[in-house]
Design a protein around this motif. Structure first.
Motif, PDB file in Angstrom:
ATOM      1  N   UNK A 117       0.806  -1.223   0.000  1.00  0.00           N
ATOM      2  CA  UNK A 117       0.000   0.000   0.000  1.00  0.00           C
ATOM      3  C   UNK A 117       0.843   1.280   0.000  1.00  0.00           C
ATOM      4  N   UNK A 118       2.057   1.234  -0.497  1.00  0.00           N
ATOM      5  CA  UNK A 118       2.918   2.411  -0.515  1.00  0.00           C
ATOM      6  C   UNK A 118       2.205   3.602  -1.155  1.00  0.00           C
ATOM      7  N   UNK A 119       2.293   4.740  -0.498  1.00  0.00           N
ATOM      8  CA  UNK A 119       1.675   6.001  -0.949  1.00  0.00           C
ATOM      9  C   UNK A 119       0.150   5.982  -0.891  1.00  0.00           C
ATOM     10  N   UNK A 120      -0.421   4.916  -0.338  1.00  0.00           N
ATOM     11  CA  UNK A 120      -1.876   4.810  -0.333  1.00  0.00           C
ATOM     12  C   UNK A 120      -2.461   4.710  -1.730  1.00  0.00           C
ATOM     13  N   UNK A 121      -1.692   4.103  -2.636  1.00  0.00           N
ATOM     14  CA  UNK A 121      -2.168   3.952  -4.008  1.00  0.00           C
ATOM     15  C   UNK A 121      -3.240   2.874  -4.086  1.00  0.00           C
ATOM     16  N   UNK A 122      -4.127   3.041  -5.012  1.00  0.00           N
ATOM     17  CA  UNK A 122      -5.182   2.058  -5.215  1.00  0.00           C
ATOM     18  C   UNK A 122      -4.573   0.715  -5.615  1.00  0.00           C
ATOM     19  N   UNK A 123      -4.971  -0.342  -4.918  1.00  0.00           N
ATOM     20  CA  UNK A 123      -4.475  -1.680  -5.214  1.00  0.00           C
ATOM     21  C   UNK A 123      -5.149  -2.212  -6.476  1.00  0.00           C
ATOM     22  N   UNK A 124      -4.381  -2.844  -7.383  1.00  0.00           N
ATOM     23  CA  UNK A 124      -5.006  -3.390  -8.594  1.00  0.00           C
ATOM     24  C   UNK A 124      -6.027  -4.478  -8.274  1.00  0.00           C
ATOM     25  N   UNK A 125      -7.137  -4.460  -8.977  1.00  0.00           N
ATOM     26  CA  UNK A 125      -8.071  -5.580  -8.929  1.00  0.00           C
ATOM     27  C   UNK A 125      -7.462  -6.747  -9.701  1.00  0.00           C
ATOM     28  N   UNK A 126      -8.058  -7.928  -9.534  1.00  0.00           N
ATOM     29  CA  UNK A 126      -7.540  -9.128 -10.194  1.00  0.00           C
ATOM     30  C   UNK A 126      -8.677  -9.807 -10.944  1.00  0.00           C
TER      31      UNK A 126
END
Length: 376
Positions: A338-347
């Motif tokens: 979760x670095x920088x609070x970036x949106x995590x990719x969906x799968x």
């Protein structure tokens, strides 16, 4: 479901490409008699395990949670290995693993009594030879902590040992190179191997790579198995999922400082960490080798050197355009953060019939929960 309606970033796993690799795995098993266990340290997206299960014999792990995941979601043989077990780790998985492999003779001595009668017991050996393009990933590097060296072996250990594990390859694309390592192992450890019932030769053997001499590999494995009277295992990870998965991103801005940078809604440090760790540039599906328009494909993280690659395109890139970062499954999805609070990719998985199946998605609540669940 159309991919144009999917929000980026996301991973797309192709069932057809996965099956193509698995058919090669099936061929190797049939020709050699080797058993194959999926290395969960490389790929743990259990939503597609139903596709993989018919082709492989089980899973192998590098930590207790992976052991549990393999046992619960894959089945077959469950191999447990760790560079350093705690007593609680061993107790946690001893009842659900089929093989427990220790990294050192001291750990074997300390914990084997917790495993005896429950699982087959193994020890990792370090042959001192390897094929690895990166020193960081070389199990035989100087001062390696991985496995027992030949001159450190206590012969009496092998009187009550079922098997051993070697892991000395990283993306080895040459059958001849692997056979040379096999010969070295046989020469160094042959008298010990003759007393065992199984030997794992680890992972990193890239038998699904285009042009790989699979039949030559199979013949060598079969000969080795017969010579020492052991059941052989390989622990493929990358070989199973290579070239099966794209990370799809969107260009959100284009900036210029001597060279143009297309900033995308993803980051190597958060979503494709090995690109950064090993300084191995990603490949972009839409790029053109002789394209006139050159861009840095830059991450949206705050790390100055965080970029996917430099690529050329036939036409200028535009904000809102989607790009496919190819071959983004192995040692990638297991390292998301979760670095920088970036949106995590969906799968997602694209099935052979064209259907798009969602395997996972994340939102702000997942980010928040990963950091704390209670306040002081």
């Amino acid at each position: 479901m159309s991919t144009t309606n999917l929000n980026t970033p996301y991973f797309m796993i192709s069932e057809d490409k996965l099956l193509a690799n698995l058919e090669k795995a099936k061929q190797l098993k049939e020709l050699s008699g080797v058993k194959l266990v999926l290395a969960l340290k490389c790929f743990s997206t259990w939503g597609v395990f139903n596709i993989i299960k018919p082709y492989l014999d089980g899973t192998t792990s590098s930590g207790p949670y992976e052991v549990k995941l393999g046992y619960e979601t894959f089945g077959g043989e469950t191999h447990a290995y760790s560079v350093g077990y705690s007593e609680d780790d061993v107790k946690e998985v001893a009842d659900i693993c089929d093989k427990m492999i220790f990294n050192s003779q001291s750990q074997l001595k300390a914990y084997r009594h917790l495993v005896e009668g429950k699982a087959s017991i193994g020890l990792r050996l370090n042959p001192g030879v390897s094929c690895a393009g990166q020193d960081l990933a070389d199990p035989a590097r100087k001062y390696s902590r991985l496995g027992v060296q030949a001159d450190h072996i206590k012969p009496e250990v092998f009187e009550n040992l079922d098997g051993v594990m070697f892991h000395m390859n990283c993306e080895n694309k040459s059958a001849d190179s692997f056979i040379a390592l096999l010969d070295s192992i046989s020469e160094q450890f042959g008298s010990y191997l003759d007393k065992l019932s199984w030997v794992s030769l680890g992972g990193g053997v890239f038998f699904t790579w285009p042009g790989y001499e699979l039949e030559k590999l199979a013949a060598a494995l079969k000969a080795f198995s017969g010579k020492h009277g052991v059941q052989l295992y390989l622990e493929p990870g990358e070989a199973i999922i290579t070239k099966t998965t794209d990370l799809v991103v969107t260009v959100v801005d284009i900036v210029e400082n001597e060279i143009k940078t297309a900033i995308v809604d993803s980051a190597t440090e958060a979503h494709r960490l090995d690109t950064l760790i090993y300084d191995e540039p990603a490949s972009i599906l839409e790029a053109s080798e002789n394209g006139e328009h050159k861009y840095v494909i830059g991450s949206c993280s705050c790390l100055a050197g965080d970029q996917f690659c430099v690529a050329s395109f036939d036409k200028p890139l535009e904000i809102g355009q989607r790009l496919h970062v190819m071959d983004s499954a192995g040692y990638t999805m297991v390292k998301l953060n979760w670095f920088n609070g970036l949106k995590m990719p969906s799968v997602y998985c694209e099935r052979s019939n064209g259907d798009i199946v969602k395997l996972n998605e994340f939102d702000y609540s997942d980010f928040k929960r990963s950091l704390s669940q209670w306040s002081v």
